[in-house]
Design an enzyme around this catalytic site. Structure first.
Site, PDB file in Angstrom:
ATOM      1  N   PRO A   1      44.288  44.101  37.640  1.00  0.00           N
ATOM      2  CG  PRO A   1      42.588  44.001  36.028  1.00  0.00           C
ATOM      3  CD  PRO A   1      44.023  43.672  36.252  1.00  0.00           C
TER       4      PRO A   1
ATOM      5  CE1 TYR B   1      28.277  30.688  33.237  1.00  0.00           C
ATOM      6  CE2 TYR B   1      28.969  31.004  35.518  1.00  0.00           C
ATOM      7  CZ  TYR B   1      28.928  30.224  34.366  1.00  0.00           C
ATOM      8  OH  TYR B   1      29.544  28.993  34.359  1.00  0.00           O
TER       9      TYR B   1
ATOM     10  CB  THR C   1      29.027  26.604  37.358  1.00  0.00           C
ATOM     11  OG1 THR C   1      29.699  27.419  38.313  1.00  0.00           O
ATOM     12  CG2 THR C   1      27.690  27.273  37.063  1.00  0.00           C
ATOM     13  CG  ASP C   2      31.482  26.388  42.291  1.00  0.00           C
ATOM     14  OD1 ASP C   2      31.370  27.174  41.316  1.00  0.00           O
ATOM     15  OD2 ASP C   2      32.487  26.376  43.032  1.00  0.00           O
ATOM     16  CD  GLU C   3      30.540  31.323  39.056  1.00  0.00           C
ATOM     17  OE1 GLU C   3      29.854  32.324  38.819  1.00  0.00           O
ATOM     18  OE2 GLU C   3      31.681  31.153  38.594  1.00  0.00           O
TER      19      GLU C   3
ATOM     20  CB  ILE D   1      36.025  23.166  30.197  1.00  0.00           C
ATOM     21  CG1 ILE D   1      36.403  24.223  31.251  1.00  0.00           C
ATOM     22  CG2 ILE D   1      35.924  21.791  30.855  1.00  0.00           C
ATOM     23  CD1 ILE D   1      35.381  24.408  32.364  1.00  0.00           C
TER      24      ILE D   1
ATOM     25  NE  ARG E   1      34.784  33.280  42.450  1.00  0.00           N
ATOM     26  CZ  ARG E   1      34.151  34.104  43.287  1.00  0.00           C
ATOM     27  NH1 ARG E   1      34.234  33.931  44.597  1.00  0.00           N
ATOM     28  NH2 ARG E   1      33.428  35.103  42.808  1.00  0.00           N
TER      29      ARG E   1
ATOM     30  N   GLY F   1      27.538  42.679  42.836  1.00  0.00           N
ATOM     31  CA  GLY F   1      26.991  41.382  43.272  1.00  0.00           C
ATOM     32  C   GLY F   1      28.048  40.300  43.436  1.00  0.00           C
ATOM     33  CG  HIS F   2      32.963  39.912  43.632  1.00  0.00           C
ATOM     34  ND1 HIS F   2      34.183  40.538  43.737  1.00  0.00           N
ATOM     35  CD2 HIS F   2      33.241  38.646  43.247  1.00  0.00           C
ATOM     36  CE1 HIS F   2      35.137  39.692  43.427  1.00  0.00           C
ATOM     37  NE2 HIS F   2      34.591  38.537  43.134  1.00  0.00           N
TER      38      HIS F   2
ATOM     39  CB  THR G   1      31.047  32.896  20.894  1.00  0.00           C
ATOM     40  OG1 THR G   1      31.846  32.251  21.901  1.00  0.00           O
ATOM     41  CG2 THR G   1      29.709  32.196  20.767  1.00  0.00           C
TER      42      THR G   1
ATOM     43  CB  SER H   1      21.756  31.788  32.373  1.00  0.00           C
ATOM     44  OG  SER H   1      23.159  31.594  32.404  1.00  0.00           O
ATOM     45  CE  LYS H   2      26.379  26.383  33.093  1.00  0.00           C
ATOM     46  NZ  LYS H   2      26.670  25.724  31.781  1.00  0.00           N
TER      47      LYS H   2
HETATM   48  P1  NAD Z   1      34.273  29.045  27.312  1.00  0.00           P
HETATM   49  O1  NAD Z   1      33.607  30.372  27.322  1.00  0.00           O
HETATM   50  O2  NAD Z   1      35.757  28.974  27.258  1.00  0.00           O
HETATM   51  O3  NAD Z   1      33.734  28.192  26.064  1.00  0.00           O
HETATM   52  C1  NAD Z   1      32.390  28.161  25.684  1.00  0.00           C
HETATM   53  C2  NAD Z   1      32.297  27.545  24.287  1.00  0.00           C
HETATM   54  O4  NAD Z   1      30.912  27.476  23.938  1.00  0.00           O
HETATM   55  C3  NAD Z   1      32.989  28.377  23.209  1.00  0.00           C
HETATM   56  O5  NAD Z   1      33.750  27.535  22.364  1.00  0.00           O
HETATM   57  C4  NAD Z   1      31.827  29.015  22.441  1.00  0.00           C
HETATM   58  O6  NAD Z   1      32.129  29.246  21.068  1.00  0.00           O
HETATM   59  C5  NAD Z   1      30.747  27.956  22.602  1.00  0.00           C
HETATM   60  N1  NAD Z   1      29.393  28.531  22.485  1.00  0.00           N
HETATM   61  C6  NAD Z   1      28.903  29.646  23.092  1.00  0.00           C
HETATM   62  N2  NAD Z   1      27.644  29.867  22.704  1.00  0.00           N
HETATM   63  C7  NAD Z   1      27.306  28.852  21.841  1.00  0.00           C
HETATM   64  C8  NAD Z   1      26.137  28.526  21.124  1.00  0.00           C
HETATM   65  N3  NAD Z   1      25.041  29.277  21.201  1.00  0.00           N
HETATM   66  N4  NAD Z   1      26.151  27.413  20.348  1.00  0.00           N
HETATM   67  C9  NAD Z   1      27.265  26.641  20.254  1.00  0.00           C
HETATM   68  N5  NAD Z   1      28.409  26.918  20.896  1.00  0.00           N
HETATM   69  C10 NAD Z   1      28.425  28.016  21.692  1.00  0.00           C
HETATM   70  O7  NAD Z   1      33.700  28.272  28.572  1.00  0.00           O
HETATM   71  P2  NAD Z   1      34.414  27.205  29.531  1.00  0.00           P
HETATM   72  O8  NAD Z   1      35.126  27.918  30.599  1.00  0.00           O
HETATM   73  O9  NAD Z   1      35.119  26.209  28.689  1.00  0.00           O
HETATM   74  O10 NAD Z   1      33.131  26.527  30.195  1.00  0.00           O
HETATM   75  C11 NAD Z   1      32.506  25.396  29.589  1.00  0.00           C
HETATM   76  C12 NAD Z   1      31.312  24.979  30.420  1.00  0.00           C
HETATM   77  O11 NAD Z   1      31.723  24.678  31.747  1.00  0.00           O
HETATM   78  C13 NAD Z   1      30.244  26.074  30.560  1.00  0.00           C
HETATM   79  O12 NAD Z   1      28.982  25.468  30.477  1.00  0.00           O
HETATM   80  C14 NAD Z   1      30.476  26.653  31.947  1.00  0.00           C
HETATM   81  O13 NAD Z   1      29.275  27.147  32.490  1.00  0.00           O
HETATM   82  C15 NAD Z   1      30.970  25.427  32.687  1.00  0.00           C
HETATM   83  N6  NAD Z   1      31.879  25.679  33.824  1.00  0.00           N
HETATM   84  C16 NAD Z   1      32.997  26.454  33.671  1.00  0.00           C
HETATM   85  C17 NAD Z   1      33.879  26.640  34.743  1.00  0.00           C
HETATM   86  C18 NAD Z   1      35.146  27.446  34.598  1.00  0.00           C
HETATM   87  O14 NAD Z   1      35.865  27.634  35.594  1.00  0.00           O
HETATM   88  N7  NAD Z   1      35.501  27.928  33.431  1.00  0.00           N
HETATM   89  C19 NAD Z   1      33.586  26.048  35.976  1.00  0.00           C
HETATM   90  C20 NAD Z   1      32.426  25.244  36.104  1.00  0.00           C
HETATM   91  C21 NAD Z   1      31.598  25.071  35.006  1.00  0.00           C
HETATM   92  P1  TYD Z   2      36.586  34.740  37.211  1.00  0.00           P
HETATM   93  O1  TYD Z   2      37.806  34.107  36.638  1.00  0.00           O
HETATM   94  O2  TYD Z   2      35.843  35.737  36.401  1.00  0.00           O
HETATM   95  O3  TYD Z   2      35.644  33.529  37.683  1.00  0.00           O
HETATM   96  P2  TYD Z   2      34.229  33.568  38.523  1.00  0.00           P
HETATM   97  O4  TYD Z   2      33.818  34.966  38.740  1.00  0.00           O
HETATM   98  O5  TYD Z   2      33.300  32.849  37.617  1.00  0.00           O
HETATM   99  O6  TYD Z   2      34.529  32.842  39.784  1.00  0.00           O
HETATM  100  O7  TYD Z   2      36.986  35.449  38.580  1.00  0.00           O
HETATM  101  C1  TYD Z   2      37.570  34.730  39.651  1.00  0.00           C
HETATM  102  C2  TYD Z   2      37.689  35.697  40.817  1.00  0.00           C
HETATM  103  O8  TYD Z   2      38.632  36.726  40.472  1.00  0.00           O
HETATM  104  C3  TYD Z   2      36.396  36.425  41.141  1.00  0.00           C
HETATM  105  O9  TYD Z   2      36.309  36.587  42.560  1.00  0.00           O
HETATM  106  C4  TYD Z   2      36.551  37.792  40.497  1.00  0.00           C
HETATM  107  C5  TYD Z   2      38.049  38.037  40.562  1.00  0.00           C
HETATM  108  N1  TYD Z   2      38.616  38.844  39.440  1.00  0.00           N
HETATM  109  C6  TYD Z   2      39.400  39.963  39.738  1.00  0.00           C
HETATM  110  O10 TYD Z   2      39.644  40.307  40.908  1.00  0.00           O
HETATM  111  N2  TYD Z   2      39.911  40.685  38.684  1.00  0.00           N
HETATM  112  C7  TYD Z   2      39.669  40.352  37.386  1.00  0.00           C
HETATM  113  O11 TYD Z   2      40.143  41.080  36.474  1.00  0.00           O
HETATM  114  C8  TYD Z   2      38.866  39.197  37.101  1.00  0.00           C
HETATM  115  C9  TYD Z   2      38.574  38.798  35.688  1.00  0.00           C
HETATM  116  C10 TYD Z   2      38.362  38.466  38.158  1.00  0.00           C
END
Ligand code: NAD
Ligand code: TYD
Length: 339
Positions: free
Chosen positions: A208, A153, A128-130, A15, A217, A278-279, A39, A156-157
Site C-alpha cells: 500500500p 506524533y 525527530t526531524d519531523e 532504535i 524521506r 496531512g502527509h 507496548t 508531541s515530539k
Molecule cells: P518504537 O515504537 O519501535 O519503540 C518505542 C519503545 O518505547 C517501545 O519499546 C515501547 O514499548 C516503549 N514505550 C512506549 N511507551 C512507553 C511508556 N509510556 N513507558 C515506557 N516505555 C514506553 O520506536 P523507535 O522507532 O525505536 O523510536 C525510538 C525513538 O526515536 C522515539 O522517541 C522516536 O520518536 C525517535 N525517532 C524515531 C525515528 C524512526 O525512524 N523510527 C526517527 C527519528 C526519531
Molecule cells: P513511515 O515509515 O510511517 O515513517 P514517517 O511517516 O514517520 O516518515 O512512512 C514513511 C513514508 O512512507 C511516509 O511518506 C508514508 C509512506 N508510507 C506508505 O506509503 N505506505 C505505508 O503503508 C506506510 C506505513 C508508509
C-alpha cells in the site's frame, strides 16, 4: 568515562534495542538500565544479545509513572538518561492521539523532573526531524529551522523538545536534543514503510503506497544513528540540538520498487491507496553541526545496508511472524480496510 549508569527508556523498541545491543557489545564501562513499558512496539526478543550481560538490567514500567521512575533513579544511581521511549508511528497518532501526548509529553516531563531531583550529568532527548514539518522540493532542515510539526506524533515530539529546552534554561539541567531522520534496519516494527513492504512482498501481499508515492524521506541506517547518540552522550553540549542524517533522500515509490527488485517480486504488487491525512511531502536533514562540532559522520552505504536489512527480515521470519499474527492484525485491518 568511568563506569556510568545510564537509564535507557524504550530500550525494547526498534532504535533503543539496537542502541543497547551496540553499546554493550562495544564497551564495559557502562551499566544500562532499560525501562520499557512493553507496548505493542516493545519486544524483549530484540535484546537477546544483551540480556545476560552483567552490566544490563531490564525494568518493565511506564515513564509516566512518577513513583516507579523515582525508584529507578534512586536504586540504580542513574547519571545519564537517554529517552527513546515514545509512541512513534504517525498513522497510529492519526487514529488516536491521546497516548502520544501522554507518553511523549507527560512521560518526558516525569523523566526531566526526576533528572533534576537526582542531578544527573546528561539527559538526551531523542527527537525527530519531523518536528520541523515539511519541505518543498529544495532545502534542508538545520537546527535553526522553525518548528512546524504537522501530525499529532510530531507535535508531541516538538512539545517534548520545547519542554526539555525549558528545563535547560530554567533549571540548568544538562539536556541535549537529537533530531534524526527516518531509520531503517533490523528489529523495526512492521508498521513502518520499509519492514512493511519487505514483509508484504515476502508474503505476496499488496504493497500500500500512500498518495502518489512521491513523498520523500531521508534514510539513515540505525547503526549510524546508534553511533551518533553515543557521540552526543559523550560530547554533546548541554542546551544543544544536533540533527542526525545520512543525506540519502528517496521517494517512497523508489524504495518500494527497490525492495521488490531485490526480492524478485513483480511491481504489480504495488497498490496506490488513499493518502495519509496531512502527509508531509519531504524531509531532508543537514547534519553539518554534529559532523563539525562532534566529529560524527555516517559510515554505512544505503545500498549495502538496505540489502543487509532485507536479508535480516528473510532470515528472521519467526521474529516478524510472531508479531503479525498478534494484535497487529487488528490494527492493519483498521488502517488499510477502507483505503
Ligand atoms: P518504537 O515504537 O519501535 O519503540 C518505542 C519503545 O518505547 C517501545 O519499546 C515501547 O514499548 C516503549 N514505550 C512506549 N511507551 C512507553 C511508556 N509510556 N513507558 C515506557 N516505555 C514506553 O520506536 P523507535 O522507532 O525505536 O523510536 C525510538 C525513538 O526515536 C522515539 O522517541 C522516536 O520518536 C525517535 N525517532 C524515531 C525515528 C524512526 O525512524 N523510527 C526517527 C527519528 C526519531
Ligand atoms: P513511515 O515509515 O510511517 O515513517 P514517517 O511517516 O514517520 O516518515 O512512512 C514513511 C513514508 O512512507 C511516509 O511518506 C508514508 C509512506 N508510507 C506508505 O506509503 N505506505 C505505508 O503503508 C506506510 C506505513 C508508509
Amino acid at each position: 568515562m568511568s563506569v556510568n549508569k545510564i537509564l535507557v527508556t524504550g530500550g525494547a523498541g526498534f532504535i533503543g534495542s539496537n542502541f543497547i545491543n551496540y553499546l554493550l557489545a562495544n564497551r564495559d564501562d557502562v551499566f544500562v538500565v532499560n525501562l520499557d513499558k512493553l507496548t505493542y512496539a516493545g519486544n524483549l526478543e530484540n535484546l537477546k544479545p544483551s540480556e545476560n550481560k552483567k552490566n544490563y538490567v531490564f525494568v518493565k514500567g511506564d515513564i509516566t509513572n512518577n513513583e516507579l521512575v523515582d525508584y529507578v533513579f534512586n536504586k540504580y544511581e542513574i547519571k545519564y538518561v537517554i529517552n527513546f521511549a515514545a509512541e512513534s508511528h504517525v498513522d497510529r497518532s492519526i487514529l488516536g492521539s491521546e497516548v502520544f501526548y501522554r507518553t511523549n509529553v507527560i512521560g518526558t516531563n516525569v523523566l526531566l523532573e526526576a533528572s533534576r531531583r537526582y542531578e544527573i550529568e546528561k539527559f538526551i532527548q531523542v527527537s525527530t526531524d519531523e518536528v520541523y514539518g515539511s519541505l518543498g522540493p529544495e532545502g534542508l532542515f538545520t537546527e535553526n529551522s522553525p518548528l512546524s510539526p504537522n501530525s499529532p506524533y510530531s507535535s508531541s515530539k516538538a512539545s517534548a523538545d520545547l519542554m526539555a529546552l525549558a528545563f535547560f534554561h530554567t533549571f540548568g539541567l544538562p539536556v541535549v536534543i537529537t533530531r534524526c531522520s527516518n531509520n531503517y534496519g533490523q528489529y523495526q516494527f512492521p508498521e513502518k514503510l520499509i519492514p512493511l513492504m519487505i514483509i508484504n512482498s515476502l508474503n505476496n501481499k499488496k504493497l500500500p503506497v500512500y498518495g502518489d508515492g512521491l513523498n520523500v524521506r531521508d534514510w539513515i541506517y540505525v547503526l549510524d544513528h546508534n553511533r551518533a547518540v553515543e557521540t552526543v552522550l559523550e560530547k554533546g553540549k548541554p542546551g544543544g540540538i544536533y540533527n542526525i542524517g545520512a543525506s540519502r533522500e528517496m521517494r517512497n515509490i523508489d524504495i518500494v520498487k527497490l525492495i521488490l527488485k531485490k526480492l524478485n517480486k513483480p511491481e504489480s504488487l504495488i497498490e496506490f491507496v488513499k493518502d495519509r491525512p496531512g502527509h508531509d511531502r519531504r524531509y531532508a536533514i543537514d547534519s553539518t553541526k554534529i559532523k563539525n562540532e562532534l566529529g560524527w559522520k555516517p559510515v554505512y552505504v544505503f545500498e549495502d545496508a538496505i540489502s543487509e536489512t532485507i536479508d535480516w527480515y528473510i532470515k528472521n521470519k519467526v521474529w516478524w511472524e510472531r508479531i503479525i499474527s498478534g494484535n497487529y492484525k487488528e490494527y492493519y485491518k483498521t488502517l488499510y480496510e477502507n483505503r
